[in-house]
Design a protein around this motif. Sequence first.
Motif, PDB file in Angstrom:
ATOM      1  N   THR A   5       0.835  -1.209   0.000  1.00 52.06           N
ATOM      2  CA  THR A   5       0.000   0.000   0.000  1.00 52.06           C
ATOM      3  C   THR A   5       0.864   1.252   0.000  1.00 52.06           C
ATOM      4  O   THR A   5       0.619   2.193  -0.766  1.00 52.06           O
ATOM      5  CB  THR A   5      -0.930   0.005   1.228  1.00 52.06           C
TER       6      THR A   5
ATOM      7  N   VAL B  39       2.633   1.753  -3.550  1.00 57.19           N
ATOM      8  CA  VAL B  39       1.801   2.259  -4.652  1.00 57.19           C
ATOM      9  C   VAL B  39       1.365   3.701  -4.384  1.00 57.19           C
ATOM     10  O   VAL B  39       1.231   4.507  -5.320  1.00 57.19           O
ATOM     11  CB  VAL B  39       0.582   1.352  -4.905  1.00 57.19           C
TER      12      VAL B  39
ATOM     13  N   CYS C 242      -4.793   0.562  -0.843  1.00 58.26           N
ATOM     14  CA  CYS C 242      -3.945  -0.133  -1.812  1.00 58.26           C
ATOM     15  C   CYS C 242      -4.556  -0.048  -3.210  1.00 58.26           C
ATOM     16  O   CYS C 242      -3.855   0.270  -4.185  1.00 58.26           O
ATOM     17  CB  CYS C 242      -3.772  -1.595  -1.399  1.00 58.26           C
ATOM     18  N   VAL C 243      -5.847  -0.317  -3.309  1.00 56.36           N
ATOM     19  CA  VAL C 243      -6.535  -0.232  -4.605  1.00 56.36           C
ATOM     20  C   VAL C 243      -6.515   1.202  -5.115  1.00 56.36           C
ATOM     21  O   VAL C 243      -6.252   1.452  -6.301  1.00 56.36           O
ATOM     22  CB  VAL C 243      -7.984  -0.747  -4.475  1.00 56.36           C
TER      23      VAL C 243
ATOM     24  N   LEU D 181      -3.118   1.984  -6.457  1.00 60.27           N
ATOM     25  CA  LEU D 181      -2.893   1.352  -7.765  1.00 60.27           C
ATOM     26  C   LEU D 181      -3.562   2.148  -8.879  1.00 60.27           C
ATOM     27  O   LEU D 181      -2.975   2.370  -9.951  1.00 60.27           O
ATOM     28  CB  LEU D 181      -3.422  -0.079  -7.747  1.00 60.27           C
TER      29      LEU D 181
ATOM     30  N   SER E  20      -1.719   5.465  -9.319  1.00 63.06           N
ATOM     31  CA  SER E  20      -0.415   5.232  -9.947  1.00 63.06           C
ATOM     32  C   SER E  20      -0.576   5.023 -11.439  1.00 63.06           C
ATOM     33  O   SER E  20       0.207   5.544 -12.249  1.00 63.06           O
ATOM     34  CB  SER E  20       0.262   4.001  -9.321  1.00 63.06           C
ATOM     35  N   ARG E  21      -1.580   4.238 -11.797  1.00 61.17           N
ATOM     36  CA  ARG E  21      -1.819   3.955 -13.208  1.00 61.17           C
ATOM     37  C   ARG E  21      -2.185   5.228 -13.973  1.00 61.17           C
ATOM     38  O   ARG E  21      -1.768   5.428 -15.116  1.00 61.17           O
ATOM     39  CB  ARG E  21      -2.946   2.924 -13.330  1.00 61.17           C
TER      40      ARG E  21
END
Length: 290
Positions: A179, A182, A272-273, A276, A279-280
């Motif tokens: 977590t 990211v 964490c999600v 992600l 980050s993407r």
Amino acid sequence: MSEQTLNRPTVPTGVPALSRGRGIRLGLKRIGYEVRVYFRLGDQVFFTFLFPVVMLSIFSAAFSASGNVGTNADGSGGISQGAYFLPGMIAAGILLSGVQNLATDIANEKSDGTLKRLGGSPLPVISYFTGKMGQVFVTSIAQVALLLVVARVVFSIELPTEPEKWVTFAWLYLLGIVTSAVLGIALSAVPRSGKSATAVVIPIVLVLQFISGVYLMFTMLPEWLQNIASLFPLKWLAQGMRSVFLPESFAALEQNGAWELGAVAINLLIWCVLGLVLSRLSFRWIRKDG
């Protein structure tokens, strides 16, 4: 030019694409490079690797005269100041290793042209981030090990002996470091330049440490500040680590009077999600190679 070369798949920039397996192997090799670079940067080593160890030493020595935490009415029992603050320092170290380390590192690489040069090479994005994530895992594990050794050997802090406690520690660590990593990648998009990265990132992580029960007992904070801290992952990670290293009686001192490990896991997974996704959306490579 051979027919094989002509038929080789290319990315939009014309750089030959590598197979996914080859990209992972390159990433694993890159971990060693990233770790060497990390330990060559003295300021980064201090502020992300040694800082929790230094703070634990300061808190253990400076507040030892204040007596134990959680003593009985007759003054007996309780745990030392160092023992109480150890889980918070471990949680803070995980945050520093992931968020502060990667946010400043990637921002600097964007600013000094490193990412641009890598973008013009055959190195896939997956190899780049395998190297970064591997470096975070290696350095954070070494940091936690050093913290535990200092706690046990220097300050005689008793560590858990129950296997289930270490199982809890393992999943908390893994979920916490992923977590944090990211989120660090996502945060690297915020500084406008490498020079401003430290000024942007450090205040954020420092404030989170103060309001999340790392440097102050969480119940000492006003309720409204506890509620704000509960919106962020460090509060939950620190709470989870306290469930591992503190006696069960200390659960009553938490915001809701319990360790709430289920809520800890859910909140860390949500962040964490979110990390992600951010980050993407925020990371910009010079080319798009999947």
